[in-house]
Design an enzyme around this catalytic site. Structure first.
Site, PDB file in Angstrom:
ATOM      1  N   SER A 170     -13.970  11.001 -53.214  1.00 47.00           N
ATOM      2  CA  SER A 170     -12.818  11.177 -54.101  1.00 47.00           C
ATOM      3  C   SER A 170     -11.576  11.626 -53.339  1.00 47.00           C
ATOM      4  O   SER A 170     -11.664  12.234 -52.270  1.00 47.00           O
ATOM      5  CB  SER A 170     -13.133  12.221 -55.174  1.00 47.00           C
ATOM      6  OG  SER A 170     -14.281  11.866 -55.896  1.00 47.00           O
TER       7      SER A 170
HETATM    8  N1  SAH Z   1     -18.443  13.415 -55.407  1.00 44.11           N
HETATM    9  C1  SAH Z   1     -18.426  12.331 -54.453  1.00 44.11           C
HETATM   10  C2  SAH Z   1     -17.768  11.099 -55.052  1.00 44.11           C
HETATM   11  C3  SAH Z   1     -18.696   9.951 -55.004  1.00 44.11           C
HETATM   12  S1  SAH Z   1     -18.278   8.524 -55.949  1.00 44.11           S
HETATM   13  C4  SAH Z   1     -17.817  12.766 -53.133  1.00 44.11           C
HETATM   14  O1  SAH Z   1     -17.337  13.900 -53.037  1.00 44.11           O
HETATM   15  O2  SAH Z   1     -17.861  11.993 -52.176  1.00 44.11           O
HETATM   16  C5  SAH Z   1     -19.456   8.649 -57.264  1.00 44.11           C
HETATM   17  C6  SAH Z   1     -20.904   8.733 -56.890  1.00 44.11           C
HETATM   18  O3  SAH Z   1     -21.647   8.768 -58.108  1.00 44.11           O
HETATM   19  C7  SAH Z   1     -21.453   7.544 -56.097  1.00 44.11           C
HETATM   20  O4  SAH Z   1     -22.061   8.004 -54.930  1.00 44.11           O
HETATM   21  C8  SAH Z   1     -22.455   6.915 -57.049  1.00 44.11           C
HETATM   22  O5  SAH Z   1     -23.582   6.346 -56.400  1.00 44.11           O
HETATM   23  C9  SAH Z   1     -22.862   8.114 -57.890  1.00 44.11           C
HETATM   24  N2  SAH Z   1     -23.471   7.780 -59.179  1.00 44.11           N
HETATM   25  C10 SAH Z   1     -23.136   6.782 -60.040  1.00 44.11           C
HETATM   26  N3  SAH Z   1     -23.945   6.802 -61.112  1.00 44.11           N
HETATM   27  C11 SAH Z   1     -24.804   7.846 -60.938  1.00 44.11           C
HETATM   28  C12 SAH Z   1     -25.877   8.372 -61.687  1.00 44.11           C
HETATM   29  N4  SAH Z   1     -26.264   7.833 -62.845  1.00 44.11           N
HETATM   30  N5  SAH Z   1     -26.544   9.441 -61.191  1.00 44.11           N
HETATM   31  C13 SAH Z   1     -26.182  10.009 -60.011  1.00 44.11           C
HETATM   32  N6  SAH Z   1     -25.176   9.541 -59.251  1.00 44.11           N
HETATM   33  C14 SAH Z   1     -24.495   8.485 -59.703  1.00 44.11           C
END
Ligand code: SAH
Length: 205
Positions: free
Chosen positions: A56
């Site tokens: 993010s």
């Molecule tokens: N918080 C992260 C942002 C990652 S983007 C950071 O600091 O880098 C969002 C993430 O959510 C992705 O890695 C994606 O695989 C995950 N995601 C999407 N659906 C999900 C679910 N149902 N359960 C857990 N993770 C999920």
């Protein structure tokens, strides 16, 4: 942009909580971005982390963290570990962070990063965050870093009585960051502004 320039920009954008600014100052975002993105590590924008996912934007990490810290959480759940950066920032601001990721490779990579950085109060899980983490509930705050059209019911059920939840709500075309709190037994929704997130997806891979 270097780290100090990023911190200055975040302050200008309204991030004032000293705990959030101190965490961003302390955590190396370089440790959470890929080799080929290193020179953009302190740019105030999202970056690709593989598997169609992104780390993010620092401003969004700061806004989400600042929003929940107003409610003094001790035990926090993050849904969507991704790179692990948001969990690392949270780990310096609260007592315990539980974080869940549905893509095994990202889960493994983030887990290794938490270990190397000795972030001992971060507890990574591999699973479907739509279901939250029932065995570890309740949580004082839940932070979801992927969008849905409605707040998943299982997550609301895992909030402590004074708990709050922050997540992007909307579709690909338009999403808003929403802070959910309980007031007199009713859910209260506060809009924190427009954002762009990847979708929350069901199941594990
Ligand atoms: N918080 C992260 C942002 C990652 S983007 C950071 O600091 O880098 C969002 C993430 O959510 C992705 O890695 C994606 O695989 C995950 N995601 C999407 N659906 C999900 C679910 N149902 N359960 C857990 N993770 C999920």
């Amino acid at each position: 942009m270097n780290k100090q320039q990023l911190l200055d920009e975040l302050t200008t954008q309204g991030i004032r909580d000293p705990r959030v600014l101190a965490a961003i100052k302390k955590v190396s975002r370089q440790s959470f971005v890929a080799e080929e993105e290193q020179r953009y590590a302190y740019a105030n924008n999202a970056l690709p982390i593989g598997y169609g996912q992104t780390i993010s934007q620092p401003y969004v990490v700061a806004v989400m963290t600042q929003a929940i810290l107003k409610h003094h959480p001790k035990k926090v759940l993050e849904v969507g570990t991704g790179s692990g950066y948001q969990a690392a920032i949270l780990s310096l601001c609260v007592e315990a962070v539980y974080t869940v990721e549905r893509i095994k490779a990202l889960y493994e990579q983030a887990k290794a990063r938490f270990h190397v950085l000795q972030l001992e109060n971060v507890h990574p899980f591999y699973g479907d965050g739509y279901e939250g983490l029932a065995a570890q509930a309740p949580f004082d705050a839940i932070l979801v870093t992927a969008r849905t059209e409605e707040v998943p019911k299982a997550l609301l059920a895992q909030l402590a009585p004074q708990g709050c939840l922050v997540m992007p709500i909307g579709d690909e075309a338009s999403q808003e960051l929403v802070l959910v709190t309980q007031q007199n037994g009713q859910w209260h929704y506060q809009n924190l502004g427009a954002v762009v997130f990847v979708p929350l997806q069901p199941g594990i891979i």
